[in-house]
Write an enzyme that holds these catalytic residues in place. Structure first.
Site, PDB file in Angstrom:
ATOM      1  N   GLU A  44       9.427  -4.021  12.867  1.00 27.16           N
ATOM      2  CA  GLU A  44       9.208  -2.882  11.973  1.00 27.16           C
ATOM      3  C   GLU A  44       7.894  -2.232  12.407  1.00 27.16           C
ATOM      4  OE1 GLU A  44       7.930  -3.733   7.916  1.00 27.16           O
ATOM      5  OE2 GLU A  44       9.153  -2.078   7.197  1.00 27.16           O
ATOM      6  N   PHE A  84       0.811  -1.222   0.000  1.00 24.19           N
ATOM      7  CA  PHE A  84       0.000   0.000   0.000  1.00 24.19           C
ATOM      8  C   PHE A  84       0.838   1.263   0.000  1.00 24.19           C
ATOM      9  CE2 PHE A  84       0.994  -0.032   4.501  1.00 24.19           C
ATOM     10  CZ  PHE A  84       1.085   1.319   4.789  1.00 24.19           C
ATOM     11  N   CYS A 136       9.554   1.823   3.424  1.00 24.33           N
ATOM     12  CA  CYS A 136      10.493   0.723   3.717  1.00 24.33           C
ATOM     13  C   CYS A 136      11.907   1.259   3.887  1.00 24.33           C
ATOM     14  CB  CYS A 136      10.461  -0.321   2.624  1.00 24.33           C
ATOM     15  SG  CYS A 136      11.162   0.281   1.101  1.00 24.33           S
ATOM     16  N   GLU A 172      -4.967  -3.770  -1.749  1.00 26.56           N
ATOM     17  CA  GLU A 172      -6.404  -3.473  -1.725  1.00 26.56           C
ATOM     18  C   GLU A 172      -6.711  -2.194  -0.942  1.00 26.56           C
ATOM     19  OE1 GLU A 172      -4.567  -5.928  -0.549  1.00 26.56           O
ATOM     20  OE2 GLU A 172      -5.718  -7.394   0.570  1.00 26.56           O
TER      21      GLU A 172
HETATM   22  P1  NAD Z   1       1.598  -6.649   3.007  1.00 28.75           P
HETATM   23  O1  NAD Z   1       2.633  -7.711   3.057  1.00 28.75           O
HETATM   24  O2  NAD Z   1       0.491  -6.676   3.976  1.00 28.75           O
HETATM   25  O3  NAD Z   1       0.895  -6.644   1.558  1.00 28.75           O
HETATM   26  C1  NAD Z   1       1.644  -6.669   0.365  1.00 28.75           C
HETATM   27  C2  NAD Z   1       0.842  -7.384  -0.721  1.00 28.75           C
HETATM   28  O4  NAD Z   1       0.638  -8.749  -0.315  1.00 28.75           O
HETATM   29  C3  NAD Z   1      -0.544  -6.788  -0.954  1.00 28.75           C
HETATM   30  O5  NAD Z   1      -0.797  -6.760  -2.339  1.00 28.75           O
HETATM   31  C4  NAD Z   1      -1.476  -7.748  -0.222  1.00 28.75           C
HETATM   32  O6  NAD Z   1      -2.739  -7.833  -0.836  1.00 28.75           O
HETATM   33  C5  NAD Z   1      -0.748  -9.075  -0.326  1.00 28.75           C
HETATM   34  N1  NAD Z   1      -1.006  -9.957   0.821  1.00 28.75           N
HETATM   35  C6  NAD Z   1      -1.303  -9.589   2.089  1.00 28.75           C
HETATM   36  N2  NAD Z   1      -1.473 -10.674   2.873  1.00 28.75           N
HETATM   37  C7  NAD Z   1      -1.263 -11.746   2.078  1.00 28.75           C
HETATM   38  C8  NAD Z   1      -1.284 -13.165   2.310  1.00 28.75           C
HETATM   39  N3  NAD Z   1      -1.534 -13.676   3.502  1.00 28.75           N
HETATM   40  N4  NAD Z   1      -1.006 -13.982   1.273  1.00 28.75           N
HETATM   41  C9  NAD Z   1      -0.742 -13.487   0.047  1.00 28.75           C
HETATM   42  N5  NAD Z   1      -0.713 -12.165  -0.220  1.00 28.75           N
HETATM   43  C10 NAD Z   1      -0.968 -11.299   0.768  1.00 28.75           C
HETATM   44  O7  NAD Z   1       2.377  -5.249   3.047  1.00 28.75           O
HETATM   45  P2  NAD Z   1       1.770  -3.787   3.173  1.00 28.75           P
HETATM   46  O8  NAD Z   1       1.264  -3.568   4.557  1.00 28.75           O
HETATM   47  O9  NAD Z   1       0.883  -3.480   2.037  1.00 28.75           O
HETATM   48  O10 NAD Z   1       3.099  -2.915   2.953  1.00 28.75           O
HETATM   49  C11 NAD Z   1       4.002  -2.588   3.978  1.00 28.75           C
HETATM   50  C12 NAD Z   1       5.199  -3.502   3.997  1.00 28.75           C
HETATM   51  O11 NAD Z   1       5.862  -3.465   2.731  1.00 28.75           O
HETATM   52  C13 NAD Z   1       6.252  -3.079   5.003  1.00 28.75           C
HETATM   53  O12 NAD Z   1       6.747  -4.219   5.651  1.00 28.75           O
HETATM   54  C14 NAD Z   1       7.337  -2.429   4.145  1.00 28.75           C
HETATM   55  O13 NAD Z   1       8.629  -2.428   4.714  1.00 28.75           O
HETATM   56  C15 NAD Z   1       7.266  -3.275   2.935  1.00 28.75           C
HETATM   57  N6  NAD Z   1       7.877  -2.617   1.795  1.00 28.75           N
HETATM   58  C16 NAD Z   1       9.074  -3.077   1.356  1.00 28.75           C
HETATM   59  C17 NAD Z   1       9.704  -2.457   0.296  1.00 28.75           C
HETATM   60  C18 NAD Z   1      11.023  -2.969  -0.217  1.00 28.75           C
HETATM   61  O14 NAD Z   1      11.389  -2.622  -1.334  1.00 28.75           O
HETATM   62  N7  NAD Z   1      11.731  -3.773   0.533  1.00 28.75           N
HETATM   63  C19 NAD Z   1       9.103  -1.356  -0.315  1.00 28.75           C
HETATM   64  C20 NAD Z   1       7.861  -0.909   0.158  1.00 28.75           C
HETATM   65  C21 NAD Z   1       7.256  -1.552   1.222  1.00 28.75           C
END
Ligand code: NAD
Length: 498
Positions: free
Chosen positions: A383, A149, A281, A176
């Protein structure tokens, strides 16, 4: 209220699964729309569209593929205000920050305009008698991207720009929480001349992700999100024979040496710690001053700055940061702050009681500053992904270096110092993917590559830069000899260059 579906075969389509997720306005806490959650059949329809369109796109010469991105960049710039508004309304970040999100994505689109050069490969004349050998980089076919997101425009573009420029078709599964902007970007790609079916956006939750991971026609998957899901996506994709690069969470430290310019260090910590409400991140969430005197000076500088942070909805042009994304995120962050207090850290600035008149139901948390944090505390290990900065005091440089070295995550890190020797030693020894020297958020530019180490990344190729061209293509090596170069009869021994 609006209802968002998917973007398949060049147009918006309504969801058919009957399942939806609410889209909130983070500043007011109100539901402003719904997004459809795709079924396996809807994902399969997107793959069919991609499959039909991809061979012709891969055969389109690279200059023509580049021209779509030239036009797309032009359209992004022309529509910047509208796009930033769409993004901020669902994410909650300030308009200027939303523009940054869009521009960092746009820069990767500019980078892939160089695809005719980037996709060129190697040729050896005379590798043997009458033999030439060359390697080509062909599109993998259909690629997919699953995005978080927090950068709802930048990260989709980091994925689809190189994938599509290389001749692939692409299926994007955005978060979403803020799904409107990716669909708008897909519309602009079509306006820029991309054939229908090459970029599809399928909204959804775990169901859509699993449909991607098990679909036999998807060859490569790029994921960005939290570490547990990154680990799951990497393992499942690999088990299903797919190439995968999965980027996870972070806990980025900034070391402040006694010789650092304290004004610069404090300003850097404010932007990197509290910008976008800490939901980056590459946010700095741990400051490590070296020596008691450095620590005292740092806390003295930071305290009034954190206290006077301006917090508001995205419509407030003067706001430094907005709300966090959802009620659940807010509650999670609040419980971590409470745990820090219970476990003995000193909460120097307590933002828990922050309230904004007229936005009482919004997901706002004031800036928080912890001092005397230790590595065994949950606020250090986890985090937080909120506007919370932890100060861990180190006695000396080696103790400071040891902290990020031993931390589970390895995304980004920074050192503030005037000492070239210390900076060089730090950059060389640290086991972290992106290092800043007097730069707080060292996000590499589009033509270098982005990626962390340790639990921040799974897979061996990074995002953007030349790594992305390698990830979205497969190498084929051709050895050729023409009849005039063929001498003698059948050979039964393996040919060597002896
Ligand atoms: P998230 O892991 O909750 O969601 C990421 C994606 O995974 C979304 O599209 C979501 O729909 C999907 N998802 C969620 N739960 C799932 C499941 N159980 N099974 C399969 N798919 C699933 O992450 P978020 O809250 O949207 O984003 C924040 C996180 O992203 C933080 O940990 C941040 O550090 C990380 N991030 C990392 C980078 C990087 O380049 N390393 C960059 C941006 C964000």
């Amino acid at each position: 209220m609006y209802e968002l579906g998917h973007f398949i075969d060049g147009k918006r389509v309504a969801g058919k699964s009957g399942r939806v997720s609410n889209i909130f306005n983070p500043a007011t806490g109100e539901v402003q729309g719904t997004v459809a959650l795709a079924s396996d059949a809807e994902l399969a329809a997107a793959v069919e569209s991609a499959k039909a369109a991809q061979p012709k796109w891969a055969a389109t010469n690279p200059q023509r593929r580049a021209r779509v991105f030239m036009k797309f960049v032009e359209l992004l710039n022309a529509n910047m205000n509208e796009l930033a508004e769409i993004l901020s309304r669902e994410h909650g970040k300030t308009i200027e920050d939303a523009k940054g999100d869009l521009i960092r994505g746009l820069e990767v689109c500019e980078f892939v305009i160089g695809i005719p050069h980037l996709q060129k490969s190697e040729f050896t004349e005379g590798a043997g008698p009458g033999i030439d050998m060359y390697s080509i980089r062909q599109a993998v076919g259909i690629g997919a991207g699953i995005t978080p997101f927090n950068f709802p425009a930048m990260i989709p573009m980091w994925m689809f720009a190189p994938a599509i420029a290389c001749g692939n078709a692409f299926i994007l599964k955005p978060s979403e929480r803020d799904p409107s902007i990716p669909i708008r970007l897909a519309e602009l790609m079509i306006e820029a001349g991309l054939p229908a079916g090459i970029l599809n956006v399928v909204n959804g939750d775990k169901g859509a992700v699993d449909a991607i991971l098990t679909h036999p026609d998807i060859a490569a998957v790029s994921f960005v999100g939290s570490t547990p899901i990154a680990r799951y996506v990497y393992g499942t994709a690999a088990m299903n024979g797919k190439r995968a690069q999965c980027f996870g969470g972070a806990k980025n430290h900034m070391i402040i040496m006694p010789d650092a310019d304290m004004d610069q260090a404090a300003n850097a910590l404010m932007g990197a710690g509290y910008g976008s409400a800490g939901e980056r991140c590459m946010a700095i969430s741990v400051a490590v001053p070296v020596g008691e005197e450095t620590a005292n000076r740092l806390i003295e500088k930071l305290t009034p700055m954190v206290e006077s942070l301006r917090i508001g909805p995205y419509t407030d042009e003067k706001a430094d940061m907005g709300p966090v994304v959802t009620k659940e995120a807010e509650q999670r962050i609040r419980s971590l702050i409470d745990s820090g207090v219970e476990q003995g850290a000193k909460l120097v600035v307590d933002g828990r009681d922050f309230k904004l008149q007229g936005y009482e139901q919004g997901h706002f948390i004031g800036g928080c500053l912890f001092d005397h944090v230790t590595p065994d505390m949950d606020i250090y290990k986890t985090e937080i992904f909120g506007p919370v900065l932890s100060v861990v005091r180190a006695k000396n440089y080696e103790e400071a270096l040891d902290l990020p070295m031993k931390h589970e995550y390895g995304n980004g890190v920074a050192i503030y110092t005037r000492d070239g020797d210390a900076a060089r030693d730090f950059a060389s020894r640290i086991n972290i993917g992106m290092v800043g020297v007097n730069v707080p958020i060292p996000v590499p530019l589009a033509y270098h590559s982005f990626g962390g180490w340790k639990s921040s990344s799974f897979g061996d190729l990074n995002q953007h830069g030349t790594d992305s061209i390698r990830f979205w293509t497969r190498t084929k090596t051709i050895t050729e000899r023409w009849p005039s170069g063929i001498k003698g009869g059948a050979e039964f021994v393996i040919p060597t260059m002896k």
